[in-house]
Scaffold this motif. Structure first.
Motif, PDB file in Angstrom:
ATOM      1  N   THR A 195       0.833  -1.205   0.000  1.00 19.54           N
ATOM      2  CA  THR A 195       0.000   0.000   0.000  1.00 19.54           C
ATOM      3  C   THR A 195       0.865   1.251   0.000  1.00 19.54           C
ATOM      4  OG1 THR A 195      -1.743  -1.165   1.217  1.00 19.54           O
ATOM      5  CG2 THR A 195      -1.807   1.247   1.239  1.00 19.54           C
ATOM      6  N   TYR A 196       1.929   1.248   0.811  1.00 22.33           N
ATOM      7  CA  TYR A 196       2.862   2.384   0.828  1.00 22.33           C
ATOM      8  C   TYR A 196       3.414   2.643  -0.574  1.00 22.33           C
ATOM      9  CZ  TYR A 196       3.230   3.247   5.877  1.00 22.33           C
ATOM     10  OH  TYR A 196       2.977   3.619   7.181  1.00 22.33           O
ATOM     11  N   HIS A 197       3.827   1.572  -1.255  1.00 25.18           N
ATOM     12  CA  HIS A 197       4.408   1.730  -2.589  1.00 25.18           C
ATOM     13  C   HIS A 197       3.365   2.189  -3.602  1.00 25.18           C
ATOM     14  CE1 HIS A 197       7.928  -1.072  -1.413  1.00 25.18           C
ATOM     15  NE2 HIS A 197       8.356   0.164  -1.482  1.00 25.18           N
ATOM     16  N   HIS A 198       2.148   1.703  -3.464  1.00 29.28           N
ATOM     17  CA  HIS A 198       1.078   2.093  -4.387  1.00 29.28           C
ATOM     18  C   HIS A 198       0.810   3.592  -4.279  1.00 29.28           C
ATOM     19  CE1 HIS A 198      -2.352   1.693  -6.973  1.00 29.28           C
ATOM     20  NE2 HIS A 198      -3.212   2.040  -6.031  1.00 29.28           N
ATOM     21  N   VAL A 199       0.716   4.082  -3.050  1.00 32.71           N
ATOM     22  CA  VAL A 199       0.478   5.505  -2.829  1.00 32.71           C
ATOM     23  C   VAL A 199       1.694   6.323  -3.267  1.00 32.71           C
ATOM     24  CG1 VAL A 199      -0.012   7.288  -1.105  1.00 32.71           C
ATOM     25  CG2 VAL A 199      -1.138   5.060  -0.944  1.00 32.71           C
ATOM     26  N   PHE A 200       2.901   5.799  -2.983  1.00 34.41           N
ATOM     27  CA  PHE A 200       4.121   6.495  -3.402  1.00 34.41           C
ATOM     28  C   PHE A 200       4.151   6.711  -4.913  1.00 34.41           C
ATOM     29  CE2 PHE A 200       8.243   5.859  -5.449  1.00 34.41           C
ATOM     30  CZ  PHE A 200       8.899   7.007  -5.038  1.00 34.41           C
ATOM     31  N   LEU A 255      -7.756   6.323  -4.657  1.00 36.29           N
ATOM     32  CA  LEU A 255      -7.136   5.137  -5.230  1.00 36.29           C
ATOM     33  C   LEU A 255      -7.900   3.865  -4.878  1.00 36.29           C
ATOM     34  CD1 LEU A 255      -3.375   5.920  -4.443  1.00 36.29           C
ATOM     35  CD2 LEU A 255      -4.644   6.372  -6.555  1.00 36.29           C
ATOM     36  N   GLY A 256      -8.884   3.982  -4.027  1.00 36.49           N
ATOM     37  CA  GLY A 256      -9.601   2.784  -3.585  1.00 36.49           C
ATOM     38  C   GLY A 256     -10.967   2.629  -4.223  1.00 36.49           C
ATOM     39  N   ASP A 257     -11.261   3.477  -5.196  1.00 35.51           N
ATOM     40  CA  ASP A 257     -12.578   3.413  -5.847  1.00 35.51           C
ATOM     41  C   ASP A 257     -12.639   2.198  -6.771  1.00 35.51           C
ATOM     42  OD1 ASP A 257     -15.052   3.988  -6.895  1.00 35.51           O
ATOM     43  OD2 ASP A 257     -14.288   5.407  -8.378  1.00 35.51           O
ATOM     44  N   THR A 293     -13.285   4.206 -13.061  1.00 37.08           N
ATOM     45  CA  THR A 293     -13.064   4.541 -11.661  1.00 37.08           C
ATOM     46  C   THR A 293     -12.355   5.885 -11.568  1.00 37.08           C
ATOM     47  OG1 THR A 293     -10.899   3.455 -11.585  1.00 37.08           O
ATOM     48  CG2 THR A 293     -12.840   2.093 -11.095  1.00 37.08           C
ATOM     49  N   LEU A 294     -12.380   6.476 -10.373  1.00 34.82           N
ATOM     50  CA  LEU A 294     -11.699   7.751 -10.162  1.00 34.82           C
ATOM     51  C   LEU A 294     -10.199   7.600 -10.394  1.00 34.82           C
ATOM     52  CD1 LEU A 294     -13.581   9.072  -7.007  1.00 34.82           C
ATOM     53  CD2 LEU A 294     -13.690  10.007  -9.321  1.00 34.82           C
ATOM     54  N   GLU A 295      -9.639   6.458  -9.999  1.00 30.27           N
ATOM     55  CA  GLU A 295      -8.215   6.229 -10.213  1.00 30.27           C
ATOM     56  C   GLU A 295      -7.894   6.208 -11.705  1.00 30.27           C
ATOM     57  OE1 GLU A 295      -4.605   3.100  -9.074  1.00 30.27           O
ATOM     58  OE2 GLU A 295      -6.663   2.693  -8.451  1.00 30.27           O
ATOM     59  N   THR A 296      -8.740   5.572 -12.498  1.00 31.85           N
ATOM     60  CA  THR A 296      -8.528   5.523 -13.941  1.00 31.85           C
ATOM     61  C   THR A 296      -8.607   6.918 -14.551  1.00 31.85           C
ATOM     62  OG1 THR A 296      -9.474   3.294 -14.073  1.00 31.85           O
ATOM     63  CG2 THR A 296      -9.369   4.558 -16.110  1.00 31.85           C
ATOM     64  N   LEU A 297      -9.559   7.719 -14.092  1.00 32.59           N
ATOM     65  CA  LEU A 297      -9.686   9.082 -14.596  1.00 32.59           C
ATOM     66  C   LEU A 297      -8.477   9.922 -14.224  1.00 32.59           C
ATOM     67  CD1 LEU A 297     -13.470   9.744 -13.829  1.00 32.59           C
ATOM     68  CD2 LEU A 297     -12.431   9.269 -16.055  1.00 32.59           C
ATOM     69  N   LEU A 298      -7.968   9.723 -13.004  1.00 37.92           N
ATOM     70  CA  LEU A 298      -6.764  10.440 -12.594  1.00 37.92           C
ATOM     71  C   LEU A 298      -5.569  10.039 -13.451  1.00 37.92           C
ATOM     72  CD1 LEU A 298      -6.796  10.567  -8.679  1.00 37.92           C
ATOM     73  CD2 LEU A 298      -6.739  12.491 -10.267  1.00 37.92           C
ATOM     74  N   GLN A 299      -5.454   8.757 -13.737  1.00 31.99           N
ATOM     75  CA  GLN A 299      -4.381   8.282 -14.605  1.00 31.99           C
ATOM     76  C   GLN A 299      -4.431   8.983 -15.955  1.00 31.99           C
ATOM     77  OE1 GLN A 299      -4.444   4.026 -14.990  1.00 31.99           O
ATOM     78  NE2 GLN A 299      -4.376   3.658 -12.805  1.00 31.99           N
ATOM     79  N   GLY A 315      -5.731   2.355   5.048  1.00 27.11           N
ATOM     80  CA  GLY A 315      -6.990   2.209   4.326  1.00 27.11           C
ATOM     81  C   GLY A 315      -7.675   3.546   4.095  1.00 27.11           C
ATOM     82  N   GLU A 316      -7.618   4.398   5.107  1.00 26.73           N
ATOM     83  CA  GLU A 316      -8.236   5.721   4.991  1.00 26.73           C
ATOM     84  C   GLU A 316      -7.503   6.564   3.943  1.00 26.73           C
ATOM     85  OE1 GLU A 316      -9.006   9.657   7.808  1.00 26.73           O
ATOM     86  OE2 GLU A 316      -8.593   7.700   8.718  1.00 26.73           O
ATOM     87  N   ILE A 317      -6.166   6.458   3.910  1.00 26.52           N
ATOM     88  CA  ILE A 317      -5.380   7.219   2.935  1.00 26.52           C
ATOM     89  C   ILE A 317      -5.695   6.766   1.514  1.00 26.52           C
ATOM     90  CG2 ILE A 317      -3.027   7.489   2.022  1.00 26.52           C
ATOM     91  CD1 ILE A 317      -2.076   7.764   4.901  1.00 26.52           C
ATOM     92  N   VAL A 318      -5.766   5.457   1.302  1.00 22.39           N
ATOM     93  CA  VAL A 318      -6.078   4.934  -0.029  1.00 22.39           C
ATOM     94  C   VAL A 318      -7.458   5.406  -0.479  1.00 22.39           C
ATOM     95  CG1 VAL A 318      -6.603   2.832  -1.331  1.00 22.39           C
ATOM     96  CG2 VAL A 318      -4.573   2.916   0.119  1.00 22.39           C
ATOM     97  N   GLU A 319      -8.412   5.357   0.427  1.00 21.74           N
ATOM     98  CA  GLU A 319      -9.776   5.753   0.076  1.00 21.74           C
ATOM     99  C   GLU A 319      -9.860   7.240  -0.227  1.00 21.74           C
ATOM    100  OE1 GLU A 319     -14.311   5.644   1.958  1.00 21.74           O
ATOM    101  OE2 GLU A 319     -12.634   4.717   3.032  1.00 21.74           O
TER     102      GLU A 319
END
Length: 309
Positions: A133-138, A253-255, A263-269, A245-249
């Motif tokens: 999770t740390y790496h994903h957010v990083f 990134l957790g949508d 998803t919101l993550e896809t739109l951000l990408q 979990g709260e940070i991902v949401e």
């Protein structure tokens, strides 16, 4: 708490001066590269050490600094390395400065990952899933920082290009009318580019401020309160898991989406990919334009020197 704070400072990019220095060093190292060939882990480690040495991060305890590392994600298991989208296999358009049309295009930035070594007994709290999770957010935050850096750098290039155009216009000589007309058209295009860039920077800055202050800092304060109230190791693990979990949401990134709409993550990408392509386009245009103007200035100076003789 020192190690958890270090994870926040480096993998969540909380150590701002270090992050800026490291991104600047990477930009100098990766400029002009279209693959990871010739880039080694020890090269990145040297850049990391230089950034640690020249920023306030050097005042952190040694037991924190020695756990910090950086690597190239060249293992096929690192599925997040193409967070901005799979690289193109061929040259896509004429503005892209790649020579070999058939070569696989590898952006070195997509392979960089900062690591933090977790030793026993802390690995009971920061377990493998937590580190993922740390790496994903990083990776998300690092791409965001990279886009911001590229857009800001193009602003500096645009300023230099504007100045060079004005100098050439004033020194136009016999070609002054044609140069003046070209300069006017160039200024118009630069204003449109600048307007688009400012819109992108506005979005990037607001998103960064939201993530850094509302999500990460707020989450850290909540983690500190939860750990202070913890009465057992299980409570600490639960608090840390909830923190991540709260940070991902809240980082969007957790949508998971509904399966029908993006998803919101896809739109951000997609948004960041467009901004990144725009930044690369500006860099290519401005670099070539400045080189052309410099060449014209040298030729003009040579002609003037010969005329004086």
């Amino acid at each position: 708490m020192r190690h958890l704070h270090a994870l926040k400072q480096f993998l969540f990019l909380g150590q701002g001066d270090f992050v800026s220095s490291f991104v600047e060093s990477l930009d100098a190292e990766f400029r002009g590269r279209t693959s990871t060939a010739g880039i080694y882990n020890h090269t990145l480690a040297s850049l990391l050490e230089g950034s640690l040495r020249t920023t306030n991060a050097r005042y952190l305890p040694n037991y924190v600094l020695r756990n910090l590392g950086v690597r190239l994600m060249i293992d096929e298991k690192d599925s997040d390395r193409y967070w901005m989208g799979q690289p193109s296999k061929t040259k896509s358009d004429e503005m892209t400065p790649w020579v070999d049309n058939e070569a696989s295009i590898q952006d070195p930035w997509d392979y960089v990952c900062i690591d933090y070594q977790i030793n026993s007994p802390l690995d009971a709290v920061v377990h493998d899933s937590a580190m993922s999770t740390y790496h994903h957010v990083f990776l998300f935050l690092f791409r965001l920082k990279r886009v911001e850096w590229m857009l800001n750098n193009s602003w500096r290039q645009s300023t230099a290009l504007n100045h060079s155009i004005l100098v050439e216009t004033k020194a136009g000589g016999a070609d002054a009318p044609a140069i003046s007309e070209a300069a006017e058209h160039s200024s118009y295009l630069l204003r449109r580019i600048s307007s688009t860039r400012q819109t992108m920077l506005h979005f990037i800055s607001n998103l960064q401020n939201y993530l850094m202050f509302e999500v990460l800092e707020g989450g850290w304060e909540g983690l500190e309160r939860s750990i202070k109230k913890a009465k057992s190791l299980d409570d600490v693990i639960l608090a840390h898991n909830s923190y991540l979990g709260e940070i991902v949401e809240k980082s969007l990134l957790g949508d998971k989406g509904d399966g029908e709409s993006p998803t919101l993550e896809t739109l951000l990408q997609k948004l960041l990919s467009i901004a990144l392509k725009f930044g690369k386009f500006q860099d290519h245009i401005f670099t070539n334009s400045l080189a052309g103007l410099d060449k014209a200035a040298r030729i003009r100076k040579t002609v003037e020197e010969r005329a004086e003789k």
